[in-house]
Design a protein around this motif. Structure first.
Motif, short mmCIF file in Angstrom:
data_model
loop_
_atom_site.label_atom_id
_atom_site.label_comp_id
_atom_site.label_asym_id
_atom_site.label_seq_id
_atom_site.Cartn_x
_atom_site.Cartn_y
_atom_site.Cartn_z
N GLY A 17 57.25 12.21 51.08
CA GLY A 17 57.57 12.99 52.26
C GLY A 17 56.44 13.96 52.57
O GLY A 17 55.31 13.78 52.12
N SER A 18 56.76 15.00 53.31
CA SER A 18 55.74 15.96 53.75
C SER A 18 55.62 17.11 52.75
O SER A 18 56.10 18.21 52.98
CB SER A 18 56.07 16.48 55.15
N TYR A 19 55.01 16.80 51.60
CA TYR A 19 54.75 17.80 50.56
C TYR A 19 53.52 17.38 49.77
O TYR A 19 53.09 16.22 49.83
CB TYR A 19 55.96 17.98 49.63
N SER A 20 52.96 18.31 49.02
CA SER A 20 51.81 18.04 48.17
C SER A 20 52.30 17.69 46.76
O SER A 20 53.37 18.14 46.34
CB SER A 20 50.91 19.28 48.07
N GLN A 21 51.51 16.92 46.03
CA GLN A 21 51.86 16.65 44.64
C GLN A 21 51.87 17.95 43.84
O GLN A 21 52.67 18.11 42.92
CB GLN A 21 50.87 15.66 44.01
N ALA A 22 50.98 18.86 44.20
CA ALA A 22 50.94 20.18 43.56
C ALA A 22 50.15 21.12 44.45
O ALA A 22 49.39 20.69 45.32
CB ALA A 22 50.30 20.10 42.18
N ILE A 23 50.33 22.41 44.19
CA ILE A 23 49.55 23.46 44.85
C ILE A 23 48.98 24.36 43.76
O ILE A 23 49.72 24.83 42.89
CB ILE A 23 50.41 24.30 45.81
N TRP A 30 51.80 24.80 40.85
CA TRP A 30 53.19 24.44 41.09
C TRP A 30 53.24 22.94 41.34
O TRP A 30 52.67 22.45 42.32
CB TRP A 30 53.75 25.19 42.30
N LEU A 31 53.87 22.20 40.46
CA LEU A 31 53.95 20.74 40.56
C LEU A 31 55.25 20.33 41.24
O LEU A 31 56.33 20.76 40.83
CB LEU A 31 53.87 20.11 39.17
N ALA A 32 55.13 19.50 42.25
CA ALA A 32 56.31 18.96 42.94
C ALA A 32 57.07 18.06 41.97
O ALA A 32 56.51 17.54 41.00
CB ALA A 32 55.88 18.16 44.17
N GLY A 33 58.34 17.87 42.25
CA GLY A 33 59.16 17.00 41.41
C GLY A 33 58.58 15.60 41.31
O GLY A 33 58.20 15.00 42.32
N GLN A 34 58.50 15.11 40.09
CA GLN A 34 58.01 13.76 39.84
C GLN A 34 59.16 12.89 39.34
O GLN A 34 59.91 13.29 38.45
CB GLN A 34 56.88 13.79 38.79
N THR A 35 59.26 11.73 39.93
CA THR A 35 60.31 10.78 39.60
C THR A 35 59.70 9.57 38.88
O THR A 35 58.48 9.45 38.79
CB THR A 35 61.02 10.32 40.89
#
Length: 127
Positions: A17-23, A30-35
């Motif tokens: 979607g419209s997000y970064s893997q991390a910032i 800050w790491l986005a949720g990983q599935t």
């Protein structure tokens, strides 16, 4: 104020979607949720919990490494589980990726769409 820097690696699945893997920002990542998806985006939702958890951990580690850190430097981790009974099995796998002192961690029961697990984290950037 320093700018937020998006992190992107092909060693983990692309955002769905419209997000970064991390910032990366001010010494933290800050790491986005990983599935449990492979780096090409293939879903492992029909695999065992162990396979799904290991893939989600590997994805989280890959994004952390791309940002200049690792799960060894995690300060906070949130683990979303479809079945909270899987927490013991997760904890056994988790210790392959982190050592003492362990980061703060929360395990949250979640009705994940199509997966048994998702992991997000905040990691310090080592100096």
């Amino acid at each position: 104020m320093t700018a937020r820097e998006p992190i992107r690696t092909s060693d983990a699945p692309p955002p769905a979607g419209s997000y970064s893997q991390a910032i990366r920002h001010q010494g933290l990542v800050w790491l986005a949720g990983q599935t449990p998806r492979t780096s090409d985006g293939a879903r492992l939702n029909d695999s065992s919990f162990e396979v799904q958890a290991r893939q989600a951990l590997q994805n989280t580690e890959a994004v952390a490494v791309a940002a200049g850190t690792s799960l060894q430097h995690a300060v906070s981790v949130t683990v979303y589980l479809r079945d909270p009974e899987d927490r013991t099995e997760f904890d056994d796998l988790w210790r392959d990726f982190v050592t003492v002192p362990y980061p703060a961690r929360a395990i949250v029961q979640s009705d994940l769409p199509g997966f048994d697990i998702e992991i997000s984290a905040v990691c310090a950037i080592p100096e």
